[in-house]
Design a protein around this motif. Structure first.
Motif, short mmCIF file in Angstrom:
data_model
loop_
_atom_site.label_atom_id
_atom_site.label_comp_id
_atom_site.label_asym_id
_atom_site.label_seq_id
_atom_site.Cartn_x
_atom_site.Cartn_y
_atom_site.Cartn_z
N ILE A 85 -0.88 -5.27 -9.23
CA ILE A 85 -1.62 -4.09 -9.68
C ILE A 85 -0.65 -3.02 -10.16
O ILE A 85 -0.81 -2.43 -11.24
CB ILE A 85 -2.51 -3.54 -8.54
CG1 ILE A 85 -3.65 -4.51 -8.24
CG2 ILE A 85 -3.07 -2.16 -8.91
CD1 ILE A 85 -4.44 -4.16 -6.99
N GLY A 91 -4.42 -0.09 -17.01
CA GLY A 91 -5.67 0.55 -17.40
C GLY A 91 -5.78 0.84 -18.88
O GLY A 91 -6.80 1.35 -19.35
N LYS A 95 -6.85 -3.95 -18.44
CA LYS A 95 -7.87 -3.20 -17.71
C LYS A 95 -8.51 -4.00 -16.58
O LYS A 95 -9.02 -3.43 -15.63
CB LYS A 95 -8.96 -2.74 -18.68
CG LYS A 95 -8.44 -1.86 -19.81
CD LYS A 95 -9.54 -1.52 -20.80
CE LYS A 95 -9.00 -0.67 -21.95
NZ LYS A 95 -10.06 -0.35 -22.95
N THR A 110 -9.98 -3.81 -11.44
CA THR A 110 -10.11 -3.09 -12.71
C THR A 110 -9.46 -1.72 -12.56
O THR A 110 -9.38 -1.16 -11.46
CB THR A 110 -11.58 -2.90 -13.10
OG1 THR A 110 -12.26 -2.19 -12.06
CG2 THR A 110 -12.26 -4.25 -13.32
N ALA A 111 -8.98 -1.20 -13.69
CA ALA A 111 -8.34 0.11 -13.67
C ALA A 111 -8.52 0.78 -15.02
O ALA A 111 -8.75 0.12 -16.05
CB ALA A 111 -6.85 -0.02 -13.35
N ASP A 115 -6.89 6.22 -13.10
CA ASP A 115 -6.41 5.71 -11.81
C ASP A 115 -4.92 5.96 -11.61
O ASP A 115 -4.43 5.96 -10.47
CB ASP A 115 -6.70 4.21 -11.69
CG ASP A 115 -8.18 3.91 -11.60
OD1 ASP A 115 -8.87 4.60 -10.82
OD2 ASP A 115 -8.65 2.99 -12.30
N TRP A 116 -4.20 6.16 -12.71
CA TRP A 116 -2.75 6.40 -12.65
C TRP A 116 -2.42 7.82 -13.12
O TRP A 116 -1.27 8.10 -13.49
CB TRP A 116 -2.01 5.39 -13.51
CG TRP A 116 -2.29 3.96 -13.19
CD1 TRP A 116 -3.10 3.10 -13.87
CD2 TRP A 116 -1.76 3.21 -12.09
NE1 TRP A 116 -3.11 1.87 -13.27
CE2 TRP A 116 -2.30 1.90 -12.17
CE3 TRP A 116 -0.89 3.51 -11.05
CZ2 TRP A 116 -1.99 0.90 -11.26
CZ3 TRP A 116 -0.58 2.51 -10.13
CH2 TRP A 116 -1.13 1.22 -10.24
N GLU A 140 -1.74 4.85 -5.38
CA GLU A 140 -2.73 4.57 -6.43
C GLU A 140 -3.06 3.08 -6.49
O GLU A 140 -4.21 2.69 -6.74
CB GLU A 140 -2.20 5.08 -7.77
CG GLU A 140 -2.15 6.60 -7.84
CD GLU A 140 -1.39 7.12 -9.05
OE1 GLU A 140 -1.63 8.26 -9.47
OE2 GLU A 140 -0.53 6.37 -9.58
N SER A 141 -2.05 2.23 -6.26
CA SER A 141 -2.28 0.78 -6.25
C SER A 141 -3.25 0.40 -5.14
O SER A 141 -4.15 -0.43 -5.33
CB SER A 141 -0.96 0.04 -6.06
OG SER A 141 -0.06 0.29 -7.10
N ILE A 144 -6.81 1.31 -6.08
CA ILE A 144 -7.39 0.34 -7.02
C ILE A 144 -7.76 -0.95 -6.28
O ILE A 144 -8.82 -1.54 -6.51
CB ILE A 144 -6.40 0.05 -8.17
CG1 ILE A 144 -6.21 1.30 -9.03
CG2 ILE A 144 -6.88 -1.13 -9.02
CD1 ILE A 144 -5.10 1.17 -10.05
#
Length: 259
Positions: A85, A91, A95, A110-111, A115-116, A140-141, A144
């Protein structure tokens, strides 16, 4: 009588010479037998189908969705999924990501750029900046990953591309000297194989043991095919740049040594 003694001594010298020569040959053959056998086996395997052993038909800028299946480790455990991830699911270019798990199930993540958002806005100049950056992308990982789906292999959704890693079967005898694996990258929309790499690696020789590290399964240079197991994937999906590490927390060379 003197002549007989001279001949007898000459015969003794010849016997010792032949014995010494035979022992020397035996020692040389013992120390080099693995080199000879390895290269004979490798010549036959490298000149057999499929040929070529490595090809890339096209590169992809925006794959959007990729299913990764590793049948060597096998699968991606929790730490490896977080690594994947963090490294690939940006993203933007990618994605949606599917990863097979060690138990045969599949995780789908999914991202999107949001998300980042925090890590992408961070400045990375000092050592402390980089430390905080990696701490943030780890957070963040995990966020997700927490939103991911855990499904069975039968419920696998459609992905634009698939990357499959497999061990290549060798005879019991050949496995004593060689290791072979392959990666197949397929465009699932056309069912076309767009990249392929089958490599053949040899075990360390008696005359050249792994004295540097001591825990690698095979010599790091391929006898045919690309050296690096993951090179094909990196060269196809050229816009997805890993932030750290590869696909697994432990390199396959070390993993096979411990397996």
């Amino acid at each position: 009588m003197k002549k007989y003694r001279l001949n007898n001594r000459s015969g003794s010298i010849n016997i010792w010479f032949v014995t010494g020569l035979a022992l020397a040959v035996a020692v040389v053959l013992f120390l080099t037998h693995d080199i000879i056998i390895t290269n004979v086996l490798a010549w036959r395997i490298c000149h057999s189908d499929p040929r070529p052993k490595t090809f890339i038909k096209k590169t992809v800028d925006y794959p959007e969705s990729i299913y990764w299946e590793d049948n060597i480790y096998p699968g991606f455990d929790e730490k490896d999924r977080l690594l994947m991830i963090r490294n690939y699911l940006d993203g933007v270019h990618l994605k949606t990501m599917g990863l097979n798990a060690p138990d045969g199930s599949v995780f789908v993540f999914t991202a999107n750029p949001g998300d980042w958002r925090v890590s992408n806005s961070m400045h990375k100049k000092s050592q402390n900046d980089w430390k905080e950056y990696f701490k943030q992308i780890e957070s963040e990982s995990r966020a997700i990953a927490a939103k991911g789906q855990h499904i069975s292999r039968d419920d696998l959704p459609s992905f634009n591309y698939s990357v499959v890693f497999n061990p290549v079967p060798l005879s019991d005898f050949a496995r004593r000297y060689l290791w072979s694996d392959e990666v197949v990258i397929r465009d699932n929309r056309t069912d076309e194989i767009i990249a392929f790499n089958r490599r053949l690696m040899h075990r360390w020789y008696l005359l050249n043991p792994d004295v540097a590290l001591g825990n690698r399964f095979y010599y790091p240079h391929a006898m045919c095919g690309e050296n690096q197991f993951y090179t094909a994937a990196h060269r196809v999906f050229i816009t997805i740049h890993p932030k750290s590490g590869n696909f697994h927390g432990m390199d396959i060379n070390y993993y096979l040594f411990r397996k």
